[in-house]
Design a protein around this motif. Structure first.
Motif, PDB file in Angstrom:
ATOM      1  N   GLY A  10       2.328  11.105  -5.986  1.00 46.81           N
ATOM      2  CA  GLY A  10       1.548   9.876  -6.055  1.00 46.81           C
ATOM      3  C   GLY A  10       1.620   9.243  -4.688  1.00 46.81           C
ATOM      4  N   PHE A  11       0.520   9.404  -3.925  1.00 44.52           N
ATOM      5  CA  PHE A  11       0.617   9.017  -2.516  1.00 44.52           C
ATOM      6  C   PHE A  11      -0.504   8.052  -2.155  1.00 44.52           C
ATOM      7  CE2 PHE A  11       1.424  10.233   2.032  1.00 44.52           C
ATOM      8  CZ  PHE A  11       2.750   9.803   2.002  1.00 44.52           C
ATOM      9  N   GLY A  12      -0.595   6.963  -2.933  1.00 44.32           N
ATOM     10  CA  GLY A  12      -1.529   5.872  -2.615  1.00 44.32           C
ATOM     11  C   GLY A  12      -0.790   4.797  -1.846  1.00 44.32           C
ATOM     12  N   GLY A  13      -1.183   3.541  -2.064  1.00 42.23           N
ATOM     13  CA  GLY A  13      -0.579   2.437  -1.313  1.00 42.23           C
ATOM     14  C   GLY A  13       0.938   2.391  -1.459  1.00 42.23           C
ATOM     15  N   GLY A  44      -0.717  13.815  -3.473  1.00 43.83           N
ATOM     16  CA  GLY A  44      -1.624  13.015  -4.295  1.00 43.83           C
ATOM     17  C   GLY A  44      -2.187  13.912  -5.379  1.00 43.83           C
ATOM     18  N   ARG A  46      -4.875  15.847  -5.279  1.00 45.71           N
ATOM     19  CA  ARG A  46      -5.476  17.118  -4.837  1.00 45.71           C
ATOM     20  C   ARG A  46      -4.850  17.679  -3.563  1.00 45.71           C
ATOM     21  NH1 ARG A  46      -9.374  13.648  -6.179  1.00 45.71           N
ATOM     22  NH2 ARG A  46      -9.599  13.075  -4.014  1.00 45.71           N
ATOM     23  N   ALA A  84       5.048   7.915  -8.045  1.00 46.58           N
ATOM     24  CA  ALA A  84       4.254   6.709  -7.764  1.00 46.58           C
ATOM     25  C   ALA A  84       2.773   6.954  -8.032  1.00 46.58           C
ATOM     26  CB  ALA A  84       4.472   6.263  -6.315  1.00 46.58           C
ATOM     27  N   SER A 113       5.618   4.196 -11.502  1.00 46.58           N
ATOM     28  CA  SER A 113       4.507   3.953 -12.429  1.00 46.58           C
ATOM     29  C   SER A 113       5.048   3.813 -13.859  1.00 46.58           C
ATOM     30  CB  SER A 113       3.479   5.077 -12.328  1.00 46.58           C
ATOM     31  OG  SER A 113       3.977   6.257 -12.878  1.00 46.58           O
ATOM     32  N   GLU A 311       3.343  -7.031  -1.445  1.00 47.02           N
ATOM     33  CA  GLU A 311       3.099  -5.642  -1.837  1.00 47.02           C
ATOM     34  C   GLU A 311       2.308  -4.897  -0.769  1.00 47.02           C
ATOM     35  OE1 GLU A 311       4.629  -4.440  -4.101  1.00 47.02           O
ATOM     36  OE2 GLU A 311       5.039  -5.955  -5.604  1.00 47.02           O
TER      37      GLU A 311
END
Ligand SMILES: NC(=O)c1ccc[n+]([C@@H]2O[C@H](COP(=O)([O-])OP(=O)(O)OC[C@H]3O[C@@H](n4cnc5c(N)ncnc54)[C@H](OP(=O)(O)O)[C@@H]3O)[C@@H](O)[C@H]2O)c1
Length: 342
Positions: A10-13, A44, A46, A84, A113, A311
């Motif tokens: 999970g590699f967002g913000g 992420g 993909r 995440a 999450s 954040e």
């Protein structure tokens, strides 16, 4: 020096903020715990990147297609997974597969999450117990506001009688805007969205589900309950009118969206709804995007924490607080302050 390999799924913000903070703190982990911490994989939905020798910050913008999924994380050799990804409490979200795989293999997990924890919390808790892995979730349970830490550490040994929490920043901001500007829900939401203070779709927050998710995590992971979402009564803030706000104002009352847990005859009851507080109550002072928790216990009375960080750094820092607890539990000895500064 001992090496500890970490992966982030999970590699967002939030995932990126956590990666950058982890890399910034590598020297601290070496000096303070005597551990060489390496970020060996990130992914992420993909794309991803892996390097057994440790990724550097300047590599993190060049993720490669196809490098993702629980098997990719396993192959990276990481001993700690930070999860995440997106939160979906109805299905468990993609985090569920990552956590099942990692916990079954004995990898320590830091979960940011909420989805998988709400959907399958007791099962994940059992997987961790069976494999001896540590399962930490400060980032999912109100992040910068200490909640589970208070229950697990600060009040250890006490019997918790009740918990109240202002656990969602967006709804607290909206209720404050309604109160100070005399607006109804729809008008306050439009204003907050125009000003960039609320997302385009805030239903998860305003209907009370985000608060309910965090409350469920406090009940199941902080108090050892086995609640599901169907056990939680959930009310949001969308039905709050300008007239109700006026009536509360004239009585000197401040409305908050509050998640509540109480112990009734050995059973834990959970609900989310509007509560009003007189101005003398600390919860009346929890303005804007602040969050708060009040815990009543048999031997320590009332404990209150109030907090709000910027954040996504605050959530990243909450996850890495969990990471330091994992380092300590793994036997990495914190160097004493005098030794450290010598
Ligand atoms: N933002 C906050 O302030 C905050 C605070 C506390 C907790 N949280 C929680 O933290 C989590 C992440 O938030 P965020 O703001 O970083 O969200 P985000 O920016 O939307 O990032 C989510 C990331 O998850 C990735 N993802 C989706 N499916 C995946 C899969 N199957 N495998 C691996 N990665 C997958 C996405 O990949 P793609 O980029 O490829 O789509 C994206 O990189 C959420 O659960 C949120 O509830 C956020």
């Amino acid at each position: 020096m001992q090496t500890l390999k970490v992966a982030i799924a999970g590699f967002g913000g939030v995932g990126r903020a956590t990666a950058n903070l982890l890399l910034q703190r590598r020297e601290r982990y070496r000096q303070f715990y005597g551990v060489d911490v390496r970020l060996v994989a990130v992914c992420g939905s993909r794309t991803g990147l892996a390097d057994a020798n440790g990724l550097q910050a300047d590599q993190l913008d060049a993720l490669q297609p196809g490098l993702t999924g629980p098997d990719f994380v396993t192959a990276s050799g990481a001993s700690v997974l930070i999860e995440a990804g997106p939160s979906d409490f109805r299905s468990g979200g993609p985090g569920l597969a990552y956590l099942r795989s990692a916990l079954s293999a004995g990898q320590d997990c830091i979960v940011i999450s909420k989805g998988a924890l709400v959907h399958s919390g007791p099962q994940l808790r059992e997987l961790a117990r069976a494999s001896g892995a540590q399962l930490k979730l400060s980032g999912a349970a109100a992040a910068a506001l200490p909640t589970l830490d208070l229950l697990e550490h600060s009040l250890a040994g006490c019997k918790v009688l009740a918990v109240e929490g202002i656990l969602n920043a967006t709804t607290n901001y909206l209720l404050d805007a309604m109160r100070t500007q005399g607006l109804g829900f729809d008008a306050a939401l439009r204003e907050a969205q125009t000003g960039g203070f609320a997302e385009a779709d805030t239903r998860n927050d305003t209907e009370g589900w985000d608060t309910a998710c965090k409350l469920l995590l406090l009940a199941n992971f902080g108090l050892g309950a086995n609640l599901t979402m169907s056990d939680v009564e959930v009310e949001g803030i969308h039905s709050v009118t300008a007239q109700r706000i006026d009536a509360w104002q004239s009585q000197g009352l401040v409305p908050r969206l509050v998640g509540s847990l109480s112990q009734v005859g050995g059973t834990i009851r959970a609900s989310v709804g509007i509560k009003t507080y007189p101005l003398s109550d600390p919860f009346a002072q929890v303005n804007g995007k602040n969050k708060a928790i009040r815990i009543s216990s048999d031997a320590m009375g009332e404990t209150i924490a109030i907090g709000c960080g910027v954040e996504p750094l605050a959530t990243a820092a909450a996850a890495l607080k969990d990471f330091e607890h994992i380092l300590q539990a793994r036997g990495a000895r914190p160097v004493s302050i005098t030794e450290h500064s010598a």
